[in-house]
Design an enzyme around this catalytic site. Structure first.
Site, PDB file in Angstrom:
ATOM      1  N   ASN A 210       0.008   1.236  17.686  1.00 51.95           N
ATOM      2  CA  ASN A 210      -0.282   1.590  16.300  1.00 51.95           C
ATOM      3  C   ASN A 210      -1.433   2.590  16.295  1.00 51.95           C
ATOM      4  O   ASN A 210      -2.130   2.766  17.294  1.00 51.95           O
ATOM      5  CB  ASN A 210      -0.671   0.320  15.520  1.00 51.95           C
ATOM      6  CG  ASN A 210      -0.400   0.421  14.028  1.00 51.95           C
ATOM      7  OD1 ASN A 210       0.612   0.986  13.614  1.00 51.95           O
ATOM      8  ND2 ASN A 210      -1.293  -0.107  13.217  1.00 51.95           N
ATOM      9  N   LEU A 211      -1.617   3.231  15.140  1.00 51.25           N
ATOM     10  CA  LEU A 211      -2.733   4.163  15.025  1.00 51.25           C
ATOM     11  C   LEU A 211      -4.062   3.426  15.227  1.00 51.25           C
ATOM     12  O   LEU A 211      -4.984   3.949  15.841  1.00 51.25           O
ATOM     13  CB  LEU A 211      -2.685   4.819  13.646  1.00 51.25           C
ATOM     14  CG  LEU A 211      -3.495   6.080  13.428  1.00 51.25           C
ATOM     15  CD1 LEU A 211      -3.140   7.161  14.441  1.00 51.25           C
ATOM     16  CD2 LEU A 211      -3.295   6.602  12.012  1.00 51.25           C
TER      17      LEU A 211
ATOM     18  N   THR B  82       3.152  -0.624  12.132  1.00 51.58           N
ATOM     19  CA  THR B  82       3.197  -1.508  10.960  1.00 51.58           C
ATOM     20  C   THR B  82       1.855  -2.203  10.793  1.00 51.58           C
ATOM     21  O   THR B  82       1.233  -2.595  11.788  1.00 51.58           O
ATOM     22  CB  THR B  82       4.374  -2.517  11.039  1.00 51.58           C
ATOM     23  OG1 THR B  82       4.319  -3.391   9.896  1.00 51.58           O
ATOM     24  CG2 THR B  82       4.382  -3.326  12.316  1.00 51.58           C
ATOM     25  N   SER B  83       1.425  -2.350   9.522  1.00 49.70           N
ATOM     26  CA  SER B  83       0.077  -2.867   9.249  1.00 49.70           C
ATOM     27  C   SER B  83       0.000  -4.375   9.326  1.00 49.70           C
ATOM     28  O   SER B  83      -1.094  -4.933   9.282  1.00 49.70           O
ATOM     29  CB  SER B  83      -0.371  -2.404   7.859  1.00 49.70           C
ATOM     30  OG  SER B  83       0.489  -2.962   6.880  1.00 49.70           O
TER      31      SER B  83
ATOM     32  N   HIS C   1      14.799  -4.182   5.672  1.00 48.60           N
ATOM     33  CA  HIS C   1      14.456  -3.910   4.272  1.00 48.60           C
ATOM     34  C   HIS C   1      15.450  -2.957   3.615  1.00 48.60           C
ATOM     35  O   HIS C   1      15.138  -2.346   2.598  1.00 48.60           O
ATOM     36  CB  HIS C   1      13.022  -3.365   4.174  1.00 48.60           C
ATOM     37  CG  HIS C   1      11.974  -4.397   4.463  1.00 48.60           C
ATOM     38  ND1 HIS C   1      10.656  -4.078   4.737  1.00 48.60           N
ATOM     39  CD2 HIS C   1      12.040  -5.760   4.515  1.00 48.60           C
ATOM     40  CE1 HIS C   1       9.970  -5.206   4.955  1.00 48.60           C
ATOM     41  NE2 HIS C   1      10.781  -6.220   4.838  1.00 48.60           N
TER      42      HIS C   1
HETATM   43  C1  BJW Z   1       0.577   4.988  12.345  1.00 50.39           C
HETATM   44  C2  BJW Z   1       0.647   6.337  12.109  1.00 50.39           C
HETATM   45  C3  BJW Z   1       1.065   7.116  13.168  1.00 50.39           C
HETATM   46  C4  BJW Z   1      -0.014   5.472  10.318  1.00 50.39           C
HETATM   47  N1  BJW Z   1       1.355   6.553  14.340  1.00 50.39           N
HETATM   48  N2  BJW Z   1       0.862   4.426  13.517  1.00 50.39           N
HETATM   49  C5  BJW Z   1       1.640 -14.775   0.390  1.00 50.39           C
HETATM   50  C6  BJW Z   1       1.535 -15.029   1.748  1.00 50.39           C
HETATM   51  C7  BJW Z   1       2.573 -14.693   2.631  1.00 50.39           C
HETATM   52  C8  BJW Z   1       3.741 -14.079   2.167  1.00 50.39           C
HETATM   53  C9  BJW Z   1       3.822 -13.842   0.807  1.00 50.39           C
HETATM   54  C10 BJW Z   1       2.793 -14.175  -0.069  1.00 50.39           C
HETATM   55  N3  BJW Z   1       3.157 -13.805  -1.315  1.00 50.39           N
HETATM   56  C11 BJW Z   1       4.396 -13.245  -1.248  1.00 50.39           C
HETATM   57  C12 BJW Z   1       4.804 -13.253   0.051  1.00 50.39           C
HETATM   58  C13 BJW Z   1       6.084 -12.700   0.584  1.00 50.39           C
HETATM   59  C14 BJW Z   1       6.104 -11.193   0.507  1.00 50.39           C
HETATM   60  C15 BJW Z   1       4.868 -10.634   1.209  1.00 50.39           C
HETATM   61  O1  BJW Z   1       4.791 -10.525   2.417  1.00 50.39           O
HETATM   62  N4  BJW Z   1       3.874 -10.227   0.439  1.00 50.39           N
HETATM   63  C16 BJW Z   1       2.622  -9.730   1.025  1.00 50.39           C
HETATM   64  C17 BJW Z   1       2.149  -8.525   0.243  1.00 50.39           C
HETATM   65  C18 BJW Z   1       1.629 -10.873   1.083  1.00 50.39           C
HETATM   66  N5  BJW Z   1       7.309 -10.777   1.188  1.00 50.39           N
HETATM   67  C19 BJW Z   1       8.453 -10.656   0.563  1.00 50.39           C
HETATM   68  O2  BJW Z   1       8.559 -10.849  -0.636  1.00 50.39           O
HETATM   69  C20 BJW Z   1       9.662 -10.379   1.430  1.00 50.39           C
HETATM   70  N6  BJW Z   1      10.667 -11.346   1.197  1.00 50.39           N
HETATM   71  C21 BJW Z   1      10.474 -12.639   1.480  1.00 50.39           C
HETATM   72  O3  BJW Z   1       9.428 -13.063   1.968  1.00 50.39           O
HETATM   73  O4  BJW Z   1      11.579 -13.406   1.187  1.00 50.39           O
HETATM   74  C22 BJW Z   1      11.455 -14.805   1.381  1.00 50.39           C
HETATM   75  C23 BJW Z   1      12.129 -15.215   2.639  1.00 50.39           C
HETATM   76  C24 BJW Z   1      11.506 -15.009   3.862  1.00 50.39           C
HETATM   77  C25 BJW Z   1      12.123 -15.423   5.022  1.00 50.39           C
HETATM   78  C26 BJW Z   1      13.346 -16.054   4.945  1.00 50.39           C
HETATM   79  C27 BJW Z   1      13.985 -16.225   3.724  1.00 50.39           C
HETATM   80  C28 BJW Z   1      13.365 -15.830   2.563  1.00 50.39           C
HETATM   81  C29 BJW Z   1      10.259  -9.015   1.086  1.00 50.39           C
HETATM   82  C30 BJW Z   1       9.339  -7.908   1.439  1.00 50.39           C
HETATM   83  C31 BJW Z   1       9.924  -6.584   0.974  1.00 50.39           C
HETATM   84  C32 BJW Z   1       9.031  -5.396   1.322  1.00 50.39           C
HETATM   85  N7  BJW Z   1       9.555  -4.238   0.724  1.00 50.39           N
HETATM   86  C33 BJW Z   1       8.908  -2.956   0.998  1.00 50.39           C
HETATM   87  C34 BJW Z   1       9.610  -1.872   0.156  1.00 50.39           C
HETATM   88  C35 BJW Z   1      10.981  -1.529   0.775  1.00 50.39           C
HETATM   89  C36 BJW Z   1      11.673  -0.446   0.008  1.00 50.39           C
HETATM   90  C37 BJW Z   1      10.885   0.833  -0.049  1.00 50.39           C
HETATM   91  O5  BJW Z   1      10.659   1.488   0.982  1.00 50.39           O
HETATM   92  O6  BJW Z   1      10.494   1.201  -1.154  1.00 50.39           O
HETATM   93  O7  BJW Z   1       8.981  -2.658   2.383  1.00 50.39           O
HETATM   94  S1  BJW Z   1       7.140  -2.958   0.670  1.00 50.39           S
HETATM   95  C38 BJW Z   1       6.722  -1.942   2.035  1.00 50.39           C
HETATM   96  O8  BJW Z   1       5.917  -2.690   2.979  1.00 50.39           O
HETATM   97  C39 BJW Z   1       8.041  -1.622   2.738  1.00 50.39           C
HETATM   98  C40 BJW Z   1       7.635  -1.726   4.165  1.00 50.39           C
HETATM   99  O9  BJW Z   1       8.786  -1.921   4.970  1.00 50.39           O
HETATM  100  C41 BJW Z   1       6.677  -2.873   4.178  1.00 50.39           C
HETATM  101  C42 BJW Z   1       5.774  -2.928   5.381  1.00 50.39           C
HETATM  102  O10 BJW Z   1       4.920  -1.805   5.430  1.00 50.39           O
HETATM  103  P1  BJW Z   1       4.571  -1.123   6.822  1.00 50.39           P
HETATM  104  O11 BJW Z   1       5.794  -0.545   7.411  1.00 50.39           O
HETATM  105  O12 BJW Z   1       3.812  -2.063   7.659  1.00 50.39           O
HETATM  106  O13 BJW Z   1       3.678   0.114   6.349  1.00 50.39           O
HETATM  107  P2  BJW Z   1       2.103   0.171   6.091  1.00 50.39           P
HETATM  108  O14 BJW Z   1       1.831   1.388   5.310  1.00 50.39           O
HETATM  109  O15 BJW Z   1       1.603  -1.103   5.534  1.00 50.39           O
HETATM  110  O16 BJW Z   1       1.471   0.318   7.569  1.00 50.39           O
HETATM  111  C43 BJW Z   1       1.628   1.489   8.318  1.00 50.39           C
HETATM  112  C44 BJW Z   1       0.896   1.318   9.646  1.00 50.39           C
HETATM  113  O17 BJW Z   1       1.162   2.446  10.458  1.00 50.39           O
HETATM  114  C45 BJW Z   1      -0.632   1.219   9.497  1.00 50.39           C
HETATM  115  O18 BJW Z   1      -1.126   0.164  10.332  1.00 50.39           O
HETATM  116  C46 BJW Z   1      -1.139   2.577  10.003  1.00 50.39           C
HETATM  117  O19 BJW Z   1      -2.396   2.486  10.665  1.00 50.39           O
HETATM  118  C47 BJW Z   1      -0.057   2.945  10.980  1.00 50.39           C
HETATM  119  N8  BJW Z   1       0.116   4.387  11.130  1.00 50.39           N
HETATM  120  N9  BJW Z   1       0.249   6.567  10.770  1.00 50.39           N
HETATM  121  C48 BJW Z   1       1.206   5.181  14.453  1.00 50.39           C
HETATM  122  N10 BJW Z   1       1.169   8.472  13.038  1.00 50.39           N
END
Ligand code: BJW
Length: 244
Positions: A211-212, A185-186, A117
């Site tokens: 994960n948590l 990751t969630s 990302h």
């Molecule tokens: C702990 C803890 C501790 C807490 N110890 N654990 C419908 C269906 C399916 C897909 C789609 C759909 N509609 C649209 C889509 C696609 C879309 C998508 O997935 N949307 C969903 C919302 C449904 N995806 C995209 O658009 C992506 N691109 C794409 O699909 O392109 C098409 C393509 C694909 C493949 C080939 C070719 C083309 C792009 C996604 C971009 C995401 N961007 C972000 C922002 C980045 C910049 C920034 O930082 O500002 O990325 S959004 C945000 O979410 C960020 C993260 O990387 C990402 C994931 O979040 P993450 O890391 O999982 O964090 P959390 O907060 O969700 O979870 C934290 C976890 O940790 C929790 O479980 C806690 O319990 C745990 N935790 N403390 C251990 N101490």
């Protein structure tokens, strides 16, 4: 190790990380109750449409985040450092694929790292695609070093609707993977949330979620270790290294 699975000594390990691994270094996650998306709508700051419509708000959101991440970079936690230790000592290939835009894996010592990302430490010009290292604030007045234009410079991060980076390298690592770990990751955001299904379909890897709490796709994993990353990751890495 206490589990029934014992990896081959030269097996390939692929590790997907998310915001949870950096939480104990002082960075907010996205979807926890006090996370980033509880304070700001992702549609307003993390899409190309938001940047086109309101670049000032997007810049100020990322200027604030970039500064927090710059400060946190000095504090890789025991989970980041354990993964670097695993990479240094393991006999097979270890690949870390992170969804995080912070630099905590690098400062913890990880070498074989994919930032799918993007990163806060770079900027990109929307007009000419020139990429530069970046520190400090950015605005609509910022000039691009490549084409000289103002108005195109943006964070080199992947917003919703944009294609994640290095998907070819990621696919190659998943195909060769013998042990797949998903950490902090969630499981909400694709394509990263689908890597577990890709690996399962290939049918070669043992899969573990650390994960948590159980994520959305927790039942897809062979094993789950639940607790703060700074507890569960170092202890799991110790178990792996004891098998050498
Ligand atoms: C702990 C803890 C501790 C807490 N110890 N654990 C419908 C269906 C399916 C897909 C789609 C759909 N509609 C649209 C889509 C696609 C879309 C998508 O997935 N949307 C969903 C919302 C449904 N995806 C995209 O658009 C992506 N691109 C794409 O699909 O392109 C098409 C393509 C694909 C493949 C080939 C070719 C083309 C792009 C996604 C971009 C995401 N961007 C972000 C922002 C980045 C910049 C920034 O930082 O500002 O990325 S959004 C945000 O979410 C960020 C993260 O990387 C990402 C994931 O979040 P993450 O890391 O999982 O964090 P959390 O907060 O969700 O979870 C934290 C976890 O940790 C929790 O479980 C806690 O319990 C745990 N935790 N403390 C251990 N101490």
């Amino acid at each position: 190790m206490p589990q029934s699975f014992t990896p081959e000594k030269n097996s390939n390990i692929v590790i997907l990380t998310g915001a949870g691994i950096s939480q104990e270094s002082g960075l907010e996650t996205f979807r926890d109750p006090d996370g980033i998306w509880s304070k700001v709508r992702l549609e307003d700051v993390a899409t190309p449409e938001a940047f086109a419509k309101n670049p000032h708000d997007v810049h100020s959101f990322y200027n604030m985040r970039r500064e927090r991440h710059r400060v946190a970079t000095a504090n890789p936690n025991h989970a980041h450092m354990a993964l670097a230790r695993l990479e240094a000592q393991w006999l097979g290939q270890v690949t870390v694929i992170t969804q995080n835009v912070d630099s905590l894996h690098e400062s913890g010592g990880t070498q074989n790292l994919i930032h799918m990302h993007g990163v806060h430490s770079k900027a990109r010009c929307n007009h000419c695609q020139h990429i530069v290292s970046w520190e400090g604030d950015m605005s609509t007045e910022t000039l691009c070093d490549g084409c000289g234009d103002a108005g195109g410079m943006r964070p080199h991060v992947v917003w919703f609707g944009e294609t994640p980076l290095e998907l070819g390298r990621i696919q190659a690592a998943l195909v060769e993977c013998d042990l797949f770990l998903s950490i902090g990751t969630s499981g909400n955001v694709y394509p990263a949330a689908g890597f577990i299904s890709v690996v399962q379909k290939i049918g070669r890897a043992h899969t573990v979620e650390l994960n948590l709490e159980p994520s959305l796709g927790a039942e897809l994993f062979d094993e789950g270790r639940y607790g703060p990353a700074t507890d569960v990751v170092p202890s799991y890495v110790d178990e792996l290294l004891e098998t050498l």
